[in-house]
Design a protein around this motif. Structure first.
Motif, mmCIF file in Angstrom:
data_model
loop_
_atom_site.group_PDB
_atom_site.id
_atom_site.type_symbol
_atom_site.label_atom_id
_atom_site.label_comp_id
_atom_site.label_asym_id
_atom_site.label_seq_id
_atom_site.Cartn_x
_atom_site.Cartn_y
_atom_site.Cartn_z
ATOM 1 N N ARG A 167 28.750 -97.701 -42.463
ATOM 2 C CA ARG A 167 28.759 -96.473 -41.885
ATOM 3 C C ARG A 167 28.967 -95.107 -42.774
ATOM 4 O O ARG A 167 30.051 -95.209 -43.467
ATOM 5 C CB ARG A 167 29.970 -96.499 -40.665
ATOM 6 N N VAL A 168 28.179 -94.255 -42.519
ATOM 7 C CA VAL A 168 28.352 -92.676 -43.181
ATOM 8 C C VAL A 168 28.964 -91.889 -42.185
ATOM 9 O O VAL A 168 28.380 -91.689 -41.181
ATOM 10 C CB VAL A 168 27.112 -92.360 -43.809
ATOM 11 N N ASP A 169 30.236 -91.237 -42.500
ATOM 12 C CA ASP A 169 30.883 -90.362 -41.637
ATOM 13 C C ASP A 169 30.128 -89.082 -41.590
ATOM 14 O O ASP A 169 29.601 -88.596 -42.720
ATOM 15 C CB ASP A 169 32.158 -90.189 -42.252
ATOM 16 N N ALA A 170 29.978 -88.694 -40.378
ATOM 17 C CA ALA A 170 28.963 -87.308 -40.370
ATOM 18 C C ALA A 170 29.703 -86.106 -40.917
ATOM 19 O O ALA A 170 29.092 -85.343 -41.484
ATOM 20 C CB ALA A 170 28.626 -87.201 -38.887
ATOM 21 N N THR A 171 31.076 -86.365 -40.890
ATOM 22 C CA THR A 171 31.647 -85.031 -41.467
ATOM 23 C C THR A 171 32.135 -85.079 -42.787
ATOM 24 O O THR A 171 31.584 -84.163 -43.628
ATOM 25 C CB THR A 171 33.104 -84.583 -40.659
ATOM 26 N N PRO B 281 32.036 -91.451 -51.664
ATOM 27 C CA PRO B 281 30.783 -90.623 -51.223
ATOM 28 C C PRO B 281 29.713 -91.484 -51.110
ATOM 29 O O PRO B 281 29.565 -92.476 -51.927
ATOM 30 C CB PRO B 281 30.395 -89.622 -52.233
ATOM 31 N N ALA B 282 28.840 -91.533 -49.755
ATOM 32 C CA ALA B 282 27.810 -92.608 -49.626
ATOM 33 C C ALA B 282 26.779 -92.471 -50.856
ATOM 34 O O ALA B 282 26.112 -93.277 -51.099
ATOM 35 C CB ALA B 282 27.274 -92.224 -48.154
ATOM 36 N N THR B 283 26.612 -91.272 -51.374
ATOM 37 C CA THR B 283 25.654 -90.981 -52.321
ATOM 38 C C THR B 283 25.834 -91.731 -53.484
ATOM 39 O O THR B 283 25.082 -91.983 -54.468
ATOM 40 C CB THR B 283 25.303 -89.677 -52.505
ATOM 41 N N GLU B 284 27.320 -92.155 -53.877
ATOM 42 C CA GLU B 284 27.706 -92.806 -54.920
ATOM 43 C C GLU B 284 27.452 -94.538 -54.975
ATOM 44 O O GLU B 284 28.003 -95.124 -55.680
ATOM 45 C CB GLU B 284 29.050 -92.296 -55.688
#
Length: 513
Positions: A284-288, A252-255
């Motif tokens: 890159r952060v996946d939109a889904t 997860p991008a938030t981690e």
């Protein structure tokens, strides 16, 4: 522009005041001679009328009702979004009929900057079928309509027209006042002090409006990418755990740990891309799924990898990213004095522009073999032209992507703060670090070390300052030319023309609209 009214629609009543020690007709006469008509003040026969506009109507009325030898009232000729403007009609000398009654009315019209009629309301009362005013008295219409500029309304010069009628004298006077609708600046988020909360930011850099209409920004010293809902005012974290580092790919991008995220962009599919200066990478952060991954760079500074996969290539302090019309990712590889390009289908990276040397960029040259001195920021226009800010070069260039040529737009190459009102090519800049293209064919420049935002009219080539006064500081708002800023970096223009600014070291994101 929207027209509103107090309690009753288009109600107009008159307040009459006797002017002690003066003659009311002195508003239109001097020493017995009629004063020349002005667009906003006219007289004919015994009838005189003037149109005034006020952004402080209560103050206006208070000044009017003071029974003094003369009335001093501050009119205005500008309007800002969110500030109410009220038209007032002052009149004198209406002609009575056989019963000693006079009747005066007016029609009100507002014309937009393009000359079209936005509103016309006929038959508003000044002094309808009432005893004639005493000699030495002036009448004032109140219960006025109110003019309010909305975000979607165009800026520019509006015209307020009031046609006044003295019914029994058979006189009509057309009064006009022009007003310039100008932008105002306000804080979207930030308190002026660094922090991490729903209202605080810490050195904001890149800012964009996302596909969902929310504002996304690089909260640089919080090592996070955050989302600000422009409707609810709530803030959420999209990427970054607040720890400076390079970790988290595949999760997860938030981690994940980020390291000085400078700019962000969305691709056509809604995926979020982050350029991290001190990780020497683009992620890159996946939109889904919200999963983060690296798309370019190894985490180590250097120059390598052209013709190979971008994830195995080295970058050196990349700062800015955009997607060209073909979907390729362009990267300002500022430490290598190059623009690198990543193919969206193959993931292969190559040098698109720049030679790696810090030499002047000749105007009109072919892109291949032309040096770029500190490529720092990029922006695209709808025609597929790429605008490029050279930080060390103190200049702005346009790259014709079709013909692969480069053309001088602004800045002499010398550091300074000169040239407003003249050709942008003759102006001086100081370390420009942000670009944004506006819908009215304008280019906005974050002239960072001058602490201002400048605007180039691409149709005329003229440069002006639109936000900031050249002094380092924080405000005051809302006047954009009095509002000091502190090293602004990221800028973005939305579809309505609103300009968002990461006022970095003032720890605010401002909007000019």
């Amino acid at each position: 522009m929207r027209i509103s009214h107090p309690v009753r629609q288009f109600l107009a009543v008159a307040i009459v005041i006797s002017m002690a020690g003066t003659v009311a007709s002195g508003q239109w006469f001097r020493d017995g001679e009629r004063l020349p008509n002005q667009p906003w003040s006219k007289s004919e026969g015994n009838f005189g009328a003037m149109l005034l506009l006020s952004d402080t109507p209560e103050e206006f009325l208070t000044a009017w009702t003071r029974r003094t030898p003369g009335v001093s009232i501050r009119p205005v000729n500008t309007i800002r979004r969110g500030v109410t403007l009220a038209p007032f009609i002052i009149f004198n000398g209406c002609e009575p009929n056989d019963q000693g009654v006079c009747s005066t009315t007016f029609d009100l019209e507002v014309l937009e900057p393009d000359g079209s009629s936005f509103l016309r309301v006929p038959g508003l009362e000044l002094w309808r079928n009432k005893p004639a005013l005493e000699t030495g008295s002036l009448g004032l219409s109140i219960g006025y309509t109110e003019i309010n500029l909305q975000p979607e309304d165009p800026l520019g010069r509006y015209l307020v027209r009031a046609t006044t009628f003295d019914e029994y004298a058979g006189i009509s006077l057309t009064l006009e006042q022009s007003l310039e609708a100008i932008a105002t600046t306000s804080t979207v988020i930030g308190t002026g002090s660094p922090g991490y909360s729903n209202t605080q930011v810490n050195n904001p850099y890149g800012v964009v409006i996302g596909p969902d209409g929310a504002m996304y920004f690089c909260d640089l010293d919080n090592q996070r990418i955050r989302r600000f809902d422009l409707t609810t005012g709530t803030t959420t974290t999209i990427a970054g755990n607040g720890m400076r580092g390079y970790s988290g790919d595949g999760g997860p991008a938030t981690e994940a740990s980020l390291n000085m995220p400078h700019e962000i962009q969305f691709d056509a599919q809604g995926h979020l891309y982050i350029v991290e200066r001190d990780n020497h990478a683009v992620r890159r952060v996946d939109a889904t799924t919200g999963i983060i991954s690296t798309v370019a760079g190894t985490g180590q500074a250097g120059f390598s990898g052209d013709g190979e996969l971008a994830v195995a290539a080295q970058l050196n302090r990349p700062h800015s990213i955009v997607f060209d019309p073909n979907g390729s990712l362009l990267i300002c590889d500022i430490g290598n004095h190059r623009i690198r390009r990543v193919n969206p289908n193959t993931g292969i990276i190559e040098t698109f522009a720049g030679t790696g040397t810090r030499e002047p960029t000749p105007d009109g040259a072919q892109l291949t073999g032309t040096p770029l001195n500190g490529p720092r920021a990029m922006a695209l226009d709808p025609n597929g032209n790429l605008y490029l800010a050279l930080r060390e070069g103190n200049a702005i260039y346009k790259i014709d992507l079709l013909n692969e040529t480069i053309h001088h737009v602004a800045g002499t190459g010398e550091q300074g703060f000169t040239g407003d009102g003249g050709p942008a090519q003759s102006a001086t800049l100081a370390g420009p670090k942000g670009l944004a293209y506006g819908p009215d064919d304008t280019l906005y420049i974050a002239d960072t070390e001058n602490h201002v935002i400048r605007r180039v009219d691409l149709s005329t080539g003229i440069i002006t300052t639109v936000l900031g006064n050249g002094e380092r500081g924080d405000g005051p708002e809302p006047d954009p030319r009095r509002c000091k800023m502190n090293r602004p970096h990221g800028i973005w223009v939305d579809e309505s023309g609103a300009l968002y600014v990461g006022d970095s070291e003032a720890h605010r994101i401002r909007v000019l609209q």
